[in-house]
Design a protein around this motif. Structure first.
Motif, mmCIF file in Angstrom:
data_model
loop_
_atom_site.group_PDB
_atom_site.id
_atom_site.type_symbol
_atom_site.label_atom_id
_atom_site.label_comp_id
_atom_site.label_asym_id
_atom_site.label_seq_id
_atom_site.Cartn_x
_atom_site.Cartn_y
_atom_site.Cartn_z
ATOM 1 N N SER A 1 0.832 -1.201 0.000
ATOM 2 C CA SER A 1 0.000 0.000 0.000
ATOM 3 C C SER A 1 0.868 1.253 0.000
ATOM 4 O O SER A 1 0.450 2.321 -0.443
ATOM 5 N N SER B 1 -0.865 8.135 2.321
ATOM 6 C CA SER B 1 -1.710 6.989 2.666
ATOM 7 C C SER B 1 -2.359 7.271 4.021
ATOM 8 O O SER B 1 -1.717 7.800 4.929
ATOM 9 N N LYS C 1 -4.311 2.354 3.771
ATOM 10 C CA LYS C 1 -4.977 2.339 2.472
ATOM 11 C C LYS C 1 -3.936 2.518 1.372
ATOM 12 O O LYS C 1 -2.802 2.946 1.622
ATOM 13 N N ASP C 2 -4.330 2.210 0.141
ATOM 14 C CA ASP C 2 -3.422 2.436 -0.984
ATOM 15 C C ASP C 2 -3.067 3.918 -1.075
ATOM 16 O O ASP C 2 -3.937 4.790 -1.006
#
Length: 252
Positions: free
Chosen positions: A149, A188, A197-198
């Protein structure tokens, strides 16, 4: 000279940054500026723990007790590594000023450069990818490279962690960047399960129109983001700053 973003002590009356003369090999040093009694910034001076060791990228712990930096100095602090390979060092503030620097307890076979410490004692640092360790008890058992991520096949550098770790900003040269040469800043956020999160590009407003955007750094109160824009070669850079509230809309 090419320089890093500012790293402020709590109270914002003392600031550290590194600068390098690109015409002189291994010339990077860490400087300090202080606000004088009449309220103006004094001229920059070489920090007492820096000088001739190819030091750069200072960052300061949220409480102002520790200053982290990247250095090519040898363990005996008498010279620098022949190839300029740098590791993360730390110096502690005491009643008399800064103490004696020492390396953190973990290093890789590559350069380590940027650092950022959260209030939870997690130190984020880079070595081509971004890693996390527990400070001051870091060792090989609790060092973790962040997942995909954050990290990619390309280069990720200069981590900047929110004090409560709800976001992480960093530099990457992955495809799709706006920078004409180099890369951009990415961010992120953590989700409700505390998972990253990505990462997403900070966007045109931050990254477009420059050669690259890098060196994110937060103010001591965590309310402002400083970052560096490379505007020309040979290495003319400008420091920008913005409220972190501008980042909230990216968290979706």
């Amino acid at each position: 000279k090419l320089h890093s973003s500012p790293a402020f002590m709590p109270g914002a009356e003392e600031v550290y940054f590194s600068a390098i003369n690109i015409n002189v090999r291994f010339s990077e040093k860490i400087f300090v500026m202080k606000v004088s009694d009449n309220g103006f910034w004094e001229e920059p001076q070489i920090a007492p723990f820096s000088g001739n060791f190819f030091d750069g990228s200072p960052s300061i712990s949220p409480d102002g007790k520790f200053l982290f930096f990247s250095s090519a100095r040898t363990m005996d602090q008498k010279t620098i590594n022949e190839d300029g390979e740098r590791n993360i060092w730390v110096v502690e503030r005491n009643e008399d000023g800064w103490g004696t620097p020492h390396p953190i307890s973990y290093s890789t076979s590559l350069w380590e450069n940027g650092t950022s410490l959260s209030v939870f004692g997690n130190l984020y640092f880079d070595s081509v990818d971004i890693y996390k360790l527990s400070f001051p008890d870091g060792n090989e058992q609790n060092v973790r490279k962040l997942n995909d991520s954050i990290n990619s096949y390309f280069t990720e550098l200069h981590p900047c962690i929110a004090q409560d770790e709800h976001f992480l900003i960093f530099y990457s040269n992955r495809p799709g960047h706006y920078g004409k040469s180099g890369g951009d800043l990415y961010i992120s956020f953590k989700d409700e399960d505390n998972i990253w999160k990505d990462a997403v590009n900070l966007g045109e407003a931050f990254n477009k129109g420059h050669l690259s955007t890098s060196f994110p750094r937060l103010s001591p109160d965590g309310e402002f983001l400083f970052f560096l824009k490379l505007v020309s070669v040979p290495w003319e850079a400008e420091v920008y700053w913005i409220s972190v509230n501008a980042l909230d809309k990216l968290n979706n």
